[in-house]
Design a protein around this motif. Sequence first.
Motif, PDB file in Angstrom:
ATOM      1  N   THR A  72       0.838  -1.206   0.000  1.00 45.43           N
ATOM      2  CA  THR A  72       0.000   0.000   0.000  1.00 45.43           C
ATOM      3  C   THR A  72       0.870   1.253   0.000  1.00 45.43           C
ATOM      4  N   LYS A  73       1.928   1.249   0.818  1.00 48.52           N
ATOM      5  CA  LYS A  73       2.819   2.406   0.869  1.00 48.52           C
ATOM      6  C   LYS A  73       3.545   2.599  -0.467  1.00 48.52           C
ATOM      7  N   ARG A  74       3.925   1.501  -1.109  1.00 49.16           N
ATOM      8  CA  ARG A  74       4.741   1.602  -2.323  1.00 49.16           C
ATOM      9  C   ARG A  74       3.921   1.858  -3.579  1.00 49.16           C
ATOM     10  N   PHE A  75       2.736   1.216  -3.678  1.00 45.25           N
ATOM     11  CA  PHE A  75       1.986   1.310  -4.930  1.00 45.25           C
ATOM     12  C   PHE A  75       0.631   1.987  -4.774  1.00 45.25           C
ATOM     13  N   GLY A  76       0.266   2.347  -3.549  1.00 48.50           N
ATOM     14  CA  GLY A  76      -1.011   2.999  -3.334  1.00 48.50           C
ATOM     15  C   GLY A  76      -2.109   1.994  -2.987  1.00 48.50           C
ATOM     16  N   ASP A  77      -3.342   2.460  -3.065  1.00 43.51           N
ATOM     17  CA  ASP A  77      -4.498   1.648  -2.679  1.00 43.51           C
ATOM     18  C   ASP A  77      -4.871   0.699  -3.820  1.00 43.51           C
ATOM     19  N   VAL A  78      -4.098  -0.370  -3.986  1.00 40.55           N
ATOM     20  CA  VAL A  78      -4.287  -1.288  -5.121  1.00 40.55           C
ATOM     21  C   VAL A  78      -4.781  -2.666  -4.696  1.00 40.55           C
ATOM     22  N   ILE A  79      -4.765  -2.980  -3.404  1.00 42.36           N
ATOM     23  CA  ILE A  79      -5.030  -4.343  -2.946  1.00 42.36           C
ATOM     24  C   ILE A  79      -6.533  -4.590  -2.789  1.00 42.36           C
ATOM     25  N   GLY A  80      -7.006  -5.632  -3.469  1.00 42.06           N
ATOM     26  CA  GLY A  80      -8.391  -6.060  -3.296  1.00 42.06           C
ATOM     27  C   GLY A  80      -8.502  -7.115  -2.219  1.00 42.06           C
ATOM     28  N   ALA A  81      -7.543  -8.035  -2.188  1.00 38.12           N
ATOM     29  CA  ALA A  81      -7.545  -9.102  -1.184  1.00 38.12           C
ATOM     30  C   ALA A  81      -6.166  -9.737  -1.116  1.00 38.12           C
ATOM     31  N   ILE A  82      -5.867 -10.319   0.040  1.00 37.27           N
ATOM     32  CA  ILE A  82      -4.636 -11.082   0.233  1.00 37.27           C
ATOM     33  C   ILE A  82      -5.025 -12.432   0.823  1.00 37.27           C
ATOM     34  N   GLU A  83      -4.602 -13.516   0.180  1.00 39.49           N
ATOM     35  CA  GLU A  83      -4.903 -14.866   0.662  1.00 39.49           C
ATOM     36  C   GLU A  83      -3.591 -15.545   1.038  1.00 39.49           C
ATOM     37  N   MET A  84      -3.304 -15.611   2.339  1.00 45.80           N
ATOM     38  CA  MET A  84      -2.097 -16.257   2.819  1.00 45.80           C
ATOM     39  C   MET A  84      -2.270 -17.773   2.802  1.00 45.80           C
ATOM     40  N   GLN A  85      -1.173 -18.497   2.637  1.00 48.70           N
ATOM     41  CA  GLN A  85      -1.213 -19.956   2.721  1.00 48.70           C
ATOM     42  C   GLN A  85      -1.726 -20.364   4.100  1.00 48.70           C
ATOM     43  N   GLN A  86      -2.675 -21.280   4.117  1.00 47.81           N
ATOM     44  CA  GLN A  86      -3.254 -21.735   5.369  1.00 47.81           C
ATOM     45  C   GLN A  86      -2.453 -22.917   5.904  1.00 47.81           C
ATOM     46  N   VAL A  87      -1.686 -22.695   6.977  1.00 45.60           N
ATOM     47  CA  VAL A  87      -0.894 -23.755   7.600  1.00 45.60           C
ATOM     48  C   VAL A  87      -1.127 -23.724   9.099  1.00 45.60           C
ATOM     49  N   GLU A  88      -0.968 -24.874   9.722  1.00 42.24           N
ATOM     50  CA  GLU A  88      -1.198 -24.988  11.159  1.00 42.24           C
ATOM     51  C   GLU A  88       0.139 -25.030  11.889  1.00 42.24           C
ATOM     52  N   GLY A  89       0.440 -23.984  12.649  1.00 45.52           N
ATOM     53  CA  GLY A  89       1.646 -23.953  13.455  1.00 45.52           C
ATOM     54  C   GLY A  89       2.927 -23.792  12.675  1.00 45.52           C
ATOM     55  N   GLU A  90       2.844 -23.434  11.407  1.00 38.33           N
ATOM     56  CA  GLU A  90       4.029 -23.241  10.593  1.00 38.33           C
ATOM     57  C   GLU A  90       3.971 -21.886   9.896  1.00 38.33           C
ATOM     58  N   GLN A  91       5.087 -21.513   9.305  1.00 40.65           N
ATOM     59  CA  GLN A  91       5.191 -20.244   8.594  1.00 40.65           C
ATOM     60  C   GLN A  91       4.591 -20.367   7.192  1.00 40.65           C
ATOM     61  N   PRO A  92       3.677 -19.450   6.806  1.00 37.04           N
ATOM     62  CA  PRO A  92       3.197 -19.451   5.419  1.00 37.04           C
ATOM     63  C   PRO A  92       4.361 -19.172   4.466  1.00 37.04           C
ATOM     64  N   LEU A  93       4.422 -19.930   3.393  1.00 33.58           N
ATOM     65  CA  LEU A  93       5.511 -19.772   2.432  1.00 33.58           C
ATOM     66  C   LEU A  93       5.067 -19.069   1.160  1.00 33.58           C
ATOM     67  N   PHE A  94       3.760 -18.839   1.021  1.00 41.89           N
ATOM     68  CA  PHE A  94       3.301 -18.115  -0.161  1.00 41.89           C
ATOM     69  C   PHE A  94       1.962 -17.433   0.136  1.00 41.89           C
ATOM     70  N   ALA A  95       1.580 -16.538  -0.755  1.00 38.09           N
ATOM     71  CA  ALA A  95       0.302 -15.829  -0.639  1.00 38.09           C
ATOM     72  C   ALA A  95      -0.125 -15.371  -2.019  1.00 38.09           C
ATOM     73  N   LYS A  96      -1.416 -15.126  -2.173  1.00 40.64           N
ATOM     74  CA  LYS A  96      -1.956 -14.559  -3.406  1.00 40.64           C
ATOM     75  C   LYS A  96      -2.456 -13.146  -3.116  1.00 40.64           C
ATOM     76  N   LEU A  97      -1.957 -12.185  -3.859  1.00 38.63           N
ATOM     77  CA  LEU A  97      -2.360 -10.786  -3.717  1.00 38.63           C
ATOM     78  C   LEU A  97      -3.218 -10.430  -4.924  1.00 38.63           C
ATOM     79  N   VAL A  98      -4.495 -10.131  -4.681  1.00 41.08           N
ATOM     80  CA  VAL A  98      -5.425  -9.817  -5.756  1.00 41.08           C
ATOM     81  C   VAL A  98      -5.581  -8.300  -5.864  1.00 41.08           C
ATOM     82  N   LEU A  99      -5.267  -7.768  -7.030  1.00 39.79           N
ATOM     83  CA  LEU A  99      -5.406  -6.333  -7.253  1.00 39.79           C
ATOM     84  C   LEU A  99      -6.872  -5.965  -7.430  1.00 39.79           C
TER      85      LEU A  99
END
Length: 335
Positions: A262-289
Motif C-alpha cells: 500500500t505504501k509503495r503502490f497505493g491503494d491497489v489491494i483487493g484481497a490477500i490470501e495467505m497460505q493456510q498452515v497450522e503452526g508453521e510459517q506461510p511460504l506463499f500468498a496470493k495478492l489480488v489487485l
Amino acid sequence: MAFPLFSAFMENPSSSATAVVTREQFHTFHKIDRTLFTRLVYPLSRDVDQSFLAMGFLMMLEQSGYAPDLIASLCSLPDIVVDAVANEVSVCINLLFNHHYASTVLAANNDDNTIIPLLLRITKGRFTLTLINASRETFCTLLTNNWNDFCIRAFEDICEKVRKYNREKLLASEREKYLEELRNLRLGCLQQVSPNRNVQNVAVAYPLPPPPVGEEANKAAAVRMLAEEERAAKAAADDRTIFLTFSKGYPISEEEVRVYFTKRFGDVIGAIEMQQVEGEQPLFAKLVLKPSCALMMEEIVSARFKNKFTINGKHVWARKYVRKNILSASTSTHV
C-alpha cells in the motif's frame, strides 16, 4: 487518548505478568474507536486499509494533545462531516509517507484553510501542513506504533468481515457482468440471422440453453449456469492476481505485506490470501489487485513478470499468478 489500563500494566511489572487483557476486554476498551472505524468502512464505504491508517492518525492527534477526545467527538457528528475529516486525514497521511507528494502539494498551495480546514479548526490552528512536513519522522513513528500496538488488535475482526463482504460483492459484480455479456452475445447471434428466415428454425452458433422439460432439467441447467459464472469470475480475478513467495525461516505476516504494497503502490489491494498452515510459517500468498488497478500488474511484477522486494529485511518474490489447472501437464508449480 490516554491508555490508563495498559500504562498501569507497564508501570507494575508484577501485574502485567499475572493480568491478561482478553480480546473482549480490549474491544470494550476501544469501543468508541471501533464504532468510528465501523462507520468509516460500512455506511461511508471507505477503503479498509486507508481507514485503518486514518484511525491510527486520529489516535495520534489525541495522544499528542492536539485534539483531546477527538474520536468520541467525531462519533457524535453526521456522516458527511466524518467523511470530510477522513478525506483531510488521507491528505495528511500522504504528506507523511510520500515526500514527492508533500513537496508538490506544499509548493502549489500552502494554505491550511484550503487543504485541511476541519483539522485546523479541530486542533485550534496548531496542527498545520508546515508542522506535518517539519515533524514527519516523529508523526510517522507515532502512526506506525498505533498501527502495530492498537489498530491491528482493535479492528482486525471488523477488517476480516469487511474484506469477506467486499470479496462476495466483487464476485457478485463479476458474475452479473458475465451474465450481461452472455445476454448480449445471445442477442447478437439472433440479430445476425437473416430477416427472411424463421428465427425459430435457425441453428444459432452460440449454444442456447435447452427448453425446460421438467423440474430436474431446470435444476441441472441452473447448476451448469452457476458453474460457468463461477469459472468466469475466477478467471477474471486470476488476471489481476500476484503470487508471492517467502523465504523459509523468515516469517512475514499479512499486515506486513499489506502495509508495504500500500505504501509503495497505493491503494491497489483487493484481497490477500495467505497460505493456510497450522503452526508453521506461510511460504506463499496470493495478492489480488482491485479491478480498477489491474494495469498495475506489470509495474509490480516488472516487464519480466517476476520481481523481488524486501519487506522489513525479508525477501519476497512476486510473479504473475497462473492457476494450476490451466497449466500444461508438465508444469507442477506456479510460474
